[in-house]
Design an enzyme around this catalytic site. Sequence first.
Site, PDB file in Angstrom:
ATOM      1  N   ASP A  38      67.390  51.659  31.447  1.00  0.00           N
ATOM      2  CA  ASP A  38      67.678  53.194  31.785  1.00  0.00           C
ATOM      3  C   ASP A  38      66.713  53.984  30.910  1.00  0.00           C
ATOM      4  OD1 ASP A  38      69.178  53.778  33.816  1.00  0.00           O
ATOM      5  OD2 ASP A  38      71.013  53.360  32.482  1.00  0.00           O
ATOM      6  N   LYS A  92      72.269  50.113  43.774  1.00  0.00           N
ATOM      7  CA  LYS A  92      71.345  49.581  42.792  1.00  0.00           C
ATOM      8  C   LYS A  92      71.403  47.732  43.063  1.00  0.00           C
ATOM      9  CE  LYS A  92      71.598  52.932  39.391  1.00  0.00           C
ATOM     10  NZ  LYS A  92      72.387  53.227  38.317  1.00  0.00           N
ATOM     11  N   GLN A 145      76.621  52.016  33.418  1.00  0.00           N
ATOM     12  CA  GLN A 145      76.687  53.342  34.139  1.00  0.00           C
ATOM     13  C   GLN A 145      77.665  54.418  33.658  1.00  0.00           C
ATOM     14  OE1 GLN A 145      75.275  53.516  37.348  1.00  0.00           O
ATOM     15  NE2 GLN A 145      75.982  55.681  37.370  1.00  0.00           N
TER      16      GLN A 145
END
Length: 295
Positions: free
Chosen positions: A119, A52, A96
Amino acid sequence: MVILDGKKISNQIKDEIALEVSEMKQRGEKVPHLAAVLVGNDGASLTYVGSKVRSCKRIGFESTLKHLPEETTEEELLQLVRDLNEDPEIDGYIVQLPLPKHIDEEKVLMAVHPDKDVDGFHPTNFGKMALDMETFISATPYGIMELLRRYKVDTEGKHAVVIGRSHIVGRPISILMSQKGKAANATVTLCHSRTKNIKELTLQADIVVSALGVPHFLKADMVKPGAVIIDVGITRVEDATKEKGYYITGDVDYEKVKEKASYITPVPGGVGPMTIAMLLKNTLLARERHRAKIQ
């Protein structure tokens, strides 16, 4: 049989975003800034976050990595989340997963401000998605939808069977494919570990989306000729004969199923790259929203 090449399409999307960012810079506007929070040293998580960060650099985004030690307390992580919520320089951020077992994932995800939740995990954004309102759509199902759109896969009136009911993939993709619009208008059956006779359902399916996380679960005898196969699973299988000591595979018995499919995603190189591309697209949307608020 057509391979749904997620790597190729994700690169197209990144190029499109890079062009928008270049135009933003020429206008003297602030470019999108994505932050990632990583707790601990999980190998897969390190790989994902690293990818990312590299993608951000490629397309001209600013990026920040907050890498915390494994022993970070829940309260320390929550304080960082609050800080990111208040930081005007950060347009969107991700926490994460998975988190260490001593930290309540739900509590942390609930603390992320919906306006920065690129997200798409927060209940506010999930609810807007379910109501077909503009919002941040969870990146993996968003990526699947975009892959279907760009390959012009006919989904209207088709029977789609989704295997797996997670809040991150299975449940949202089942909702998205049943809504009105491109790559949608399908009749969707959602299966899971308690579903009886899954094979009977998959044999009826025009489209199968497997997000179970069980290597080679979907066999050729479970698929009807001409079906569209979307493999979301990605599992590391130990294999001493391989140089790395393992190989990566999906939920689908790819070599055999591809002989019957009309379209199929490979693993790796299918849904995975699309997930990162759509996370970047969500971050661009977050920047545009923040700019609109300021104006």
